[in-house]
Design a protein around this motif. Structure first.
Motif, PDB file in Angstrom:
ATOM      1  N   LYS A  45      39.426  39.305  40.902  1.00 22.44           N
ATOM      2  CA  LYS A  45      40.733  39.919  40.648  1.00 22.44           C
ATOM      3  C   LYS A  45      41.779  38.811  40.590  1.00 22.44           C
ATOM      4  O   LYS A  45      41.836  37.977  41.498  1.00 22.44           O
ATOM      5  N   ALA A  46      42.602  38.842  39.538  1.00 25.32           N
ATOM      6  CA  ALA A  46      43.599  37.787  39.353  1.00 25.32           C
ATOM      7  C   ALA A  46      44.551  37.713  40.543  1.00 25.32           C
ATOM      8  O   ALA A  46      45.043  38.732  41.019  1.00 25.32           O
ATOM      9  N   GLY A  47      44.776  36.509  41.037  1.00 21.30           N
ATOM     10  CA  GLY A  47      45.742  36.285  42.114  1.00 21.30           C
ATOM     11  C   GLY A  47      45.300  36.771  43.479  1.00 21.30           C
ATOM     12  O   GLY A  47      46.088  36.793  44.412  1.00 21.30           O
ATOM     13  N   GLN A  48      44.040  37.188  43.598  1.00 20.73           N
ATOM     14  CA  GLN A  48      43.555  37.733  44.866  1.00 20.73           C
ATOM     15  C   GLN A  48      42.334  36.958  45.345  1.00 20.73           C
ATOM     16  O   GLN A  48      41.581  36.414  44.545  1.00 20.73           O
ATOM     17  N   VAL A  49      42.145  36.965  46.649  1.00 25.11           N
ATOM     18  CA  VAL A  49      40.925  36.363  47.200  1.00 25.11           C
ATOM     19  C   VAL A  49      39.894  37.471  47.402  1.00 25.11           C
ATOM     20  O   VAL A  49      40.131  38.423  48.142  1.00 25.11           O
ATOM     21  N   VAL A  50      38.777  37.345  46.710  1.00 21.59           N
ATOM     22  CA  VAL A  50      37.698  38.316  46.850  1.00 21.59           C
ATOM     23  C   VAL A  50      36.583  37.696  47.694  1.00 21.59           C
ATOM     24  O   VAL A  50      36.053  36.641  47.346  1.00 21.59           O
ATOM     25  N   GLY A  51      36.278  38.325  48.799  1.00 18.63           N
ATOM     26  CA  GLY A  51      35.251  37.808  49.707  1.00 18.63           C
ATOM     27  C   GLY A  51      33.909  38.469  49.443  1.00 18.63           C
ATOM     28  O   GLY A  51      33.852  39.588  48.921  1.00 18.63           O
ATOM     29  N   ILE A  52      32.846  37.761  49.770  1.00 17.13           N
ATOM     30  CA  ILE A  52      31.497  38.313  49.631  1.00 17.13           C
ATOM     31  C   ILE A  52      30.812  38.194  50.986  1.00 17.13           C
ATOM     32  O   ILE A  52      30.801  37.119  51.585  1.00 17.13           O
ATOM     33  N   LEU A  53      30.270  39.327  51.448  1.00 17.26           N
ATOM     34  CA  LEU A  53      29.691  39.368  52.791  1.00 17.26           C
ATOM     35  C   LEU A  53      28.287  39.943  52.719  1.00 17.26           C
ATOM     36  O   LEU A  53      28.069  40.997  52.129  1.00 17.26           O
ATOM     37  N   GLY A  54      27.335  39.250  53.295  1.00 14.28           N
ATOM     38  CA  GLY A  54      25.984  39.785  53.304  1.00 14.28           C
ATOM     39  C   GLY A  54      24.994  38.780  53.857  1.00 14.28           C
ATOM     40  O   GLY A  54      25.323  37.613  54.052  1.00 14.28           O
ATOM     41  N   LYS A  55      23.784  39.270  54.092  1.00 18.11           N
ATOM     42  CA  LYS A  55      22.736  38.439  54.663  1.00 18.11           C
ATOM     43  C   LYS A  55      22.391  37.274  53.749  1.00 18.11           C
ATOM     44  O   LYS A  55      22.563  37.357  52.536  1.00 18.11           O
ATOM     45  N   ASN A  56      21.820  36.244  54.333  1.00 17.06           N
ATOM     46  CA  ASN A  56      21.274  35.154  53.531  1.00 17.06           C
ATOM     47  C   ASN A  56      20.125  35.681  52.686  1.00 17.06           C
ATOM     48  O   ASN A  56      19.378  36.558  53.108  1.00 17.06           O
ATOM     49  N   GLY A  57      20.008  35.139  51.465  1.00 17.91           N
ATOM     50  CA  GLY A  57      18.887  35.482  50.602  1.00 17.91           C
ATOM     51  C   GLY A  57      19.075  36.776  49.828  1.00 17.91           C
ATOM     52  O   GLY A  57      18.146  37.287  49.222  1.00 17.91           O
ATOM     53  N   GLU A 206      47.127  29.104  47.453  1.00 13.49           N
ATOM     54  CA  GLU A 206      46.846  28.785  46.057  1.00 13.49           C
ATOM     55  C   GLU A 206      46.484  30.027  45.247  1.00 13.49           C
ATOM     56  O   GLU A 206      46.519  30.005  44.025  1.00 13.49           O
ATOM     57  N   ALA A 207      46.084  31.100  45.946  1.00 12.77           N
ATOM     58  CA  ALA A 207      45.583  32.284  45.247  1.00 12.77           C
ATOM     59  C   ALA A 207      46.740  33.144  44.735  1.00 12.77           C
ATOM     60  O   ALA A 207      47.147  34.103  45.377  1.00 12.77           O
ATOM     61  N   LYS A 208      47.276  32.736  43.582  1.00 14.18           N
ATOM     62  CA  LYS A 208      48.379  33.488  42.986  1.00 14.18           C
ATOM     63  C   LYS A 208      48.198  33.483  41.471  1.00 14.18           C
ATOM     64  O   LYS A 208      47.319  32.811  40.957  1.00 14.18           O
ATOM     65  N   GLY A 209      49.091  34.163  40.778  1.00 13.88           N
ATOM     66  CA  GLY A 209      49.119  34.116  39.316  1.00 13.88           C
ATOM     67  C   GLY A 209      47.849  34.659  38.709  1.00 13.88           C
ATOM     68  O   GLY A 209      47.338  35.686  39.133  1.00 13.88           O
ATOM     69  N   ASN A 210      47.316  33.924  37.731  1.00 16.36           N
ATOM     70  CA  ASN A 210      46.153  34.417  36.996  1.00 16.36           C
ATOM     71  C   ASN A 210      44.835  33.900  37.528  1.00 16.36           C
ATOM     72  O   ASN A 210      43.796  34.165  36.966  1.00 16.36           O
ATOM     73  N   LYS A 211      44.903  33.129  38.581  1.00 15.49           N
ATOM     74  CA  LYS A 211      43.677  32.484  39.075  1.00 15.49           C
ATOM     75  C   LYS A 211      42.816  33.469  39.872  1.00 15.49           C
ATOM     76  O   LYS A 211      43.328  34.320  40.600  1.00 15.49           O
ATOM     77  N   TYR A 212      41.507  33.304  39.701  1.00 17.36           N
ATOM     78  CA  TYR A 212      40.555  34.100  40.479  1.00 17.36           C
ATOM     79  C   TYR A 212      40.043  33.271  41.656  1.00 17.36           C
ATOM     80  O   TYR A 212      39.777  32.078  41.500  1.00 17.36           O
ATOM     81  N   PHE A 213      39.864  33.919  42.795  1.00 15.76           N
ATOM     82  CA  PHE A 213      39.304  33.230  43.964  1.00 15.76           C
ATOM     83  C   PHE A 213      38.154  34.028  44.555  1.00 15.76           C
ATOM     84  O   PHE A 213      38.312  35.216  44.840  1.00 15.76           O
ATOM     85  N   LEU A 214      37.022  33.374  44.729  1.00 11.34           N
ATOM     86  CA  LEU A 214      35.853  34.020  45.348  1.00 11.34           C
ATOM     87  C   LEU A 214      35.426  33.209  46.567  1.00 11.34           C
ATOM     88  O   LEU A 214      35.342  31.984  46.490  1.00 11.34           O
ATOM     89  N   ILE A 215      35.138  33.909  47.669  1.00  8.80           N
ATOM     90  CA  ILE A 215      34.735  33.232  48.904  1.00  8.80           C
ATOM     91  C   ILE A 215      33.477  33.877  49.469  1.00  8.80           C
ATOM     92  O   ILE A 215      33.423  35.090  49.613  1.00  8.80           O
ATOM     93  N   VAL A 216      32.499  33.052  49.805  1.00 10.70           N
ATOM     94  CA  VAL A 216      31.372  33.535  50.611  1.00 10.70           C
ATOM     95  C   VAL A 216      31.560  32.950  51.996  1.00 10.70           C
ATOM     96  O   VAL A 216      31.778  31.748  52.131  1.00 10.70           O
ATOM     97  N   GLU A 217      31.525  33.788  53.022  1.00  7.63           N
ATOM     98  CA  GLU A 217      31.800  33.265  54.361  1.00  7.63           C
ATOM     99  C   GLU A 217      31.127  34.133  55.416  1.00  7.63           C
ATOM    100  O   GLU A 217      31.138  35.354  55.319  1.00  7.63           O
ATOM    101  N   HIS A 218      30.543  33.483  56.432  1.00  5.69           N
ATOM    102  CA  HIS A 218      29.872  34.222  57.503  1.00  5.69           C
ATOM    103  C   HIS A 218      30.671  34.266  58.795  1.00  5.69           C
ATOM    104  O   HIS A 218      30.282  34.972  59.721  1.00  5.69           O
ATOM    105  N   ASP A 219      31.730  33.467  58.884  1.00  6.21           N
ATOM    106  CA  ASP A 219      32.603  33.566  60.055  1.00  6.21           C
ATOM    107  C   ASP A 219      33.523  34.749  59.770  1.00  6.21           C
ATOM    108  O   ASP A 219      34.437  34.663  58.937  1.00  6.21           O
ATOM    109  N   LEU A 220      33.274  35.868  60.455  1.00  9.91           N
ATOM    110  CA  LEU A 220      33.973  37.114  60.113  1.00  9.91           C
ATOM    111  C   LEU A 220      35.478  37.023  60.310  1.00  9.91           C
ATOM    112  O   LEU A 220      36.236  37.634  59.563  1.00  9.91           O
ATOM    113  N   ALA A 221      35.914  36.265  61.312  1.00  8.14           N
ATOM    114  CA  ALA A 221      37.355  36.145  61.547  1.00  8.14           C
ATOM    115  C   ALA A 221      38.006  35.427  60.367  1.00  8.14           C
ATOM    116  O   ALA A 221      39.093  35.792  59.915  1.00  8.14           O
ATOM    117  N   VAL A 222      37.318  34.418  59.838  1.00  6.91           N
ATOM    118  CA  VAL A 222      37.840  33.656  58.702  1.00  6.91           C
ATOM    119  C   VAL A 222      37.813  34.507  57.428  1.00  6.91           C
ATOM    120  O   VAL A 222      38.804  34.591  56.699  1.00  6.91           O
TER     121      VAL A 222
END
Ligand code: ADP
Ligand code: ADP
Ligand code: MG
Length: 550
Positions: A45-57, A206-222
Motif C-alpha cells: 500500500k502506497a505510503g504505508q508500512v505493511v508487515g508480514i507475520l508468520g512461521k519460518n518456512g 520514510e514511509a510516505k508518498g508513493n513508496k511501498y514498504f514491506l517488513i518481515v519481523e518476528h519481534d512482535l513489539a517492533v
C-alpha cells in the motif's frame, strides 16, 4: 485432513475442509512438483508500512521476492512458461493487478534488505563511509549513518563489523536507494532494544508518498510499532503457505495470537498464544524456605580495553534471570564469567554444590558441531529422551522447533537459523543445574520464541534449577524473567551490571532510559510500544509509569 499436507495435518484437520479447490485459484508460486507452494500475496500500500507475520518456512521471503520483481511467479504452473500478461489477468480486480502491470513494465524498482546479512561482507569491499556513499542515490546516506550511530565507525572495514553494525549499515544503504518499494526482511536481528526503536522510527519516517514498504519481523513489539497493516502467513512450513487478507496491525496481531482469522474463517492454531505471565512457584528447602542457588560478589572483569563491573547478587533456585542492555555492554562477558570461561580480576561465584552448566553462546557456527554428526546424533548426545517421539522434550521442544524434520541432516550443513535452533534444543535438552542462553531468539519466529520461552520456564520449575537469558525481544524477556539484570554504561568501553531486580522495576528503568513507554493491549494483554508524543505516552511519562503491567 484436507489432503494438502504431505505429513500429519498441523491443524488436526480442524476447519481446513473444502479448501483445496478454492485455494488452487489462489496459487501464486510453486518451486517444483513436490516443492513448497505459496497461495495469495501481501498487498503493498502506497505510503504505508505493511508487515508480514508468520512461521519460518511458510513463504515470507518467497512472497517478498515476487513483489520485488526478483522472482517471477508461475501461478503454480510447472509444465509451461507463465508470462506477466497471465499473471496480471490472474490478479484482475485486485490492487495487485496494477502492481504487476508496473512490474511487467519494469516500473517497480526494489530496495531489499535481505534476511541473512552475514553473507553481505563476502560481496562488499571497503569501509563503512565509502559503502554508504556508493549506495547513496537519495543524498541521505550520511545523515542516516549519523542517526544510526554509524559515524563513529565510518573508517572501519565491512569485514570487521559486528552483527548489529552490519545490520544498521545495510538498512541505511537500503533506504538510501531510489526505489518504489523498500523491503526489510527481519531488520531487528542483532540490534538491541534502543536500536530496534531507532530503526523503526527511521523506517516509519520514510514511509510516505508513493513508496511501498514491506517488513518481515518476528519481534512482535517492533512489528506492532512499525506496521500500519499486516498480513499473516500460515500453513505447513516447507510444504505450503497461505497469505491472509490485510488486517489493521493491532487486530491482526491479536488474531494471529488467538490462532483464528475471522476474515477467512480459518483456525490456524489449536491454542492461543498467551503472553500473560505465570508466576513461578517459589521453591522451598527442607525448612520450607526458598533458598539461594548461586551468589556472586562485586565482580570486575577486563577484556582488552573494555571493563565490566558487576554488582553482587544472587539467584534463588527455580528462578529465571533476564539480562538486558545495549550491544557491547558486557552481557556476553558476564555470561562467560558465569560459565567459568572468563576469570575475573576481582570477585567470585559462590555455589552450594558443583553446578553442571549448559550454555548456548551468542554466535553459533558450524565449528560448534563435530564433523559428520547429524541433527539426531547431536540431540541424542544431549539427551536420548529428546529424540523419542511423544516424550515431553520431543513434543514441546524438538517438534515445536521443527527439528524432527531434519534429523538426518549433517549439523554442519544447516542454515544459520537452523543451527541456532539445534544449539538451543541441545542446550535445553541437557540435564543441567544452570542454563545460560545468550540471545536465544535470534533468527527464531514468534512461535519458536514462545516455545523456548515456555520450555525455559518449565525446566527451571520442574528441575528446580536456574537460567540466565540475555535477550533483546522485550515481550519474550518479560515473559520468561522472574527478575532482570540491567546493564548500562558506555558500549565498547565500560559496562555496569546492576543487581537483579523485579521484572517490572527493571523494565521501567530500561524504558525510562530509552524514553519510551509501553502499554498493555486491552484484549490480549501483550505489551505495545506507545507512539512518541501520543496521549498515553505523555500520560505514562508524567506518572513515571514507563512499563504498564495491566
Ligand atoms: P520464510 O521466509 O517464511 O521462512 P521462504 O519463502 O524462505 O520462507 O521458504 C519457504 C519454503 O520454500 C521453504 O521450505 C524453502 O525451503 C522453500 N524454498 C525457498 N526458496 C526455494 C528455491 N529457490 N527452490 C526450492 N525451494 C525453495
Ligand atoms: P554484549 O554481549 O553486551 O554485546 P560483549 O560482552 O560481547 O557485549 O562485549 C563487550 C565489549 O568487550 C565489546 O566492546 C567487545 O568488543 C569487547 N570484548 C569482548 N571480548 C573481548 C576480548 N577478548 N578482547 C577485547 N575486547 C573484547
Ligand atoms: Mg552479547
Amino acid at each position: 485432513g484436507c489432503g494438502l499436507c504431505i505429513k500429519a495435518c498441523p491443524f488436526d484437520a480442524i476447519s481446513i475442509v473444502n479448501l483445496p479447490e478454492e485455494l488452487e485459484e489462489e496459487a501464486v508460486h510453486r518451486y517444483s512438483i513436490n516443492g513448497f507452494k505459496l497461495y495469495s500475496l501481501p498487498i503493498p500500500k502506497a505510503g504505508q508500512v505493511v508487515g508480514i507475520l508468520g512461521k519460518n518456512g511458510t513463504g515470507k521471503t518467497t512472497a517478498i521476492k515476487i513483489l520485488a520483481g526478483e522472482l517471477k511467479p508461475n501461478l503454480g504452473i510447472l509444465d509451461r512458461d507463465v508470462e506477466y500478461d497471465e499473471i496480471i489477468k490472474r490478479f484482475r480486480g485486485s490492487e495487485l493487478q496494477t502492481y504487476f502491470q508496473k512490474i511487467a513494465n519494469k516500473k517497480i524498482k526494489a530496495a531489499h534488505k535481505i534476511q541473512y546479512i552475514d553473507l553481505v561482507p563476502r560481496h562488499l569491499k571497503g569501509d563503512v563511509k565509502t559503502l554508504l556513499k556508493k549506495a547513496d542515490e537519495r543524498g541521505i546516506a550520511l545523515d542516516l549513518g549519523k542517526q544510526l550511530n554509524l559515524d563513529k565507525i565510518y573508517d572501519r572495514d565491512v569485514r570487521n563489523l559486528s552483527g548489529g553494525e552490519l545490520q544498521k549499515l545495510v538498512i541505511a544503504a537500503t533506504l538510501s536507494k531510489e526505489a518504489d518499494i523498500y523491503i526489510f526482511d527481519e531488520p531487528s536481528s542483532y540490534l538491541d532494544v534502543k536500536e530496534r526503536i531507532n530503526v523503526s522510527k527511521i523506517i516509519m519516517n520514510e514511509a510516505k508518498g508513493n513508496k511501498y514498504f514491506l517488513i518481515v519481523e518476528h519481534d512482535l513489539a517492533v512489528l506492532d510499532y512499525l506496521s500500519d497493516f499486516i498480513h499473516i502467513i500460515y500453513g505447513d512450513p516447507g510444504v505450503y503457505g497461505i497469505v491472509s487478507k490485510p488486517y489493521g496491525v493491532r487486530v491482526g496481531i491479536n488474531n494471529y495470537l488467538d490462532g483464528y482469522l475471522p476474515s477467512e474463517n480459518m483456525r490456524i492454531r489449536k491454542e492461543p498464544i498467551q503472553f500473560r505471565k505465570i508466576a513461578s512457584e517459589s521453591i522451598v528447602d527442607a525448612n520450607n524456605k526458598p533458598y539461594k542457588y548461586l551468589e556472586w560478589d562485586n565482580v570486575s572483569i577486563s577484556r582488552g580495553s573494555f571493563k565490566l563491573d558487576v554488582d553482587s547478587g544472587y539467584v534463588m533456585n527455580g528462578e529465571v534471570i533476564g539480562i538486558i542492555g545495549p550491544n557491547a555492554i558486557g552481557k556476553t562477558t558476564f555470561i562467560k564469567f558465569l560459565a567459568g570461561e572468563i576469570k575475573p580480576e576481582n570477585g567470585n561465584i559462590i555455589t552450594y554444590k558443583e553446578l553442571k552448566i549448559s550454555y548456548k553462546p551468542q554466535y553459533i557456527g558450524p565449528e560448534m558441531f563435530q564433523e559428520g554428526l547429524t541433527v539426531e546424533d547431536i540431540l541424542r548426545n544431549a539427551n536420548p529422551e529428546s529424540i523419542i517421539p511423544n516424550s515431553w522434550l520431543y513434543l514441546e521442544l524438538i517438534q515445536k522447533l521443527n527439528l524432527n524434520r531434519m534429523f538426518d541432516r549433517e549439523a554442519r550443513s544447516l542454515s544459520g537459523g537452523e543451527m541456532q535452533k539445534l544449539a538451543i534444543a541441545a542446550t535445553l535438552s541437557s540435564n543441567a543445574d544452570l542454563y545460560l542462553l545468550d540471545e536465544p531468539s535470534a533468527h527464531l519466529d514468534v512461535e519458536e520464541r514462545l516455545a523456548i520461552a515456555k520450555i525455559i520456564r518449565r525446566l527451571t520449575e520442574i528441575r528446580k534449577v536456574t537460567a540466565f537469558v540475555a535477550e533483546h525481544d522485550i515481550i519474550i524477556l518479560d515473559f520468561i524473567s522472574d527478575r532482570i539484570i540491567v546493564f548500562n554504561g558506555n558500549p565498547g568501553i565500560y559496562g555496569h551490571a546492576e543487581v537483579p531486580k523485579d521484572t517490572k522495576k527493571a523494565m521501567n528503568q530500561l524504558l525510562s532510559d530509552l524514553k519510551i513507554t509501553i502499554r498493555r493491549d486491552s484484549e490480549s494483554g501483550r505489551p505495545r510500544i506507545n507512539k512518541e508524543g501520543s496521549y498515553l505516552d505523555r500520560l505514562q511519562k508524567t506518572k513515571g509509569e514507563f512499563y504498564a503491567t495491566t
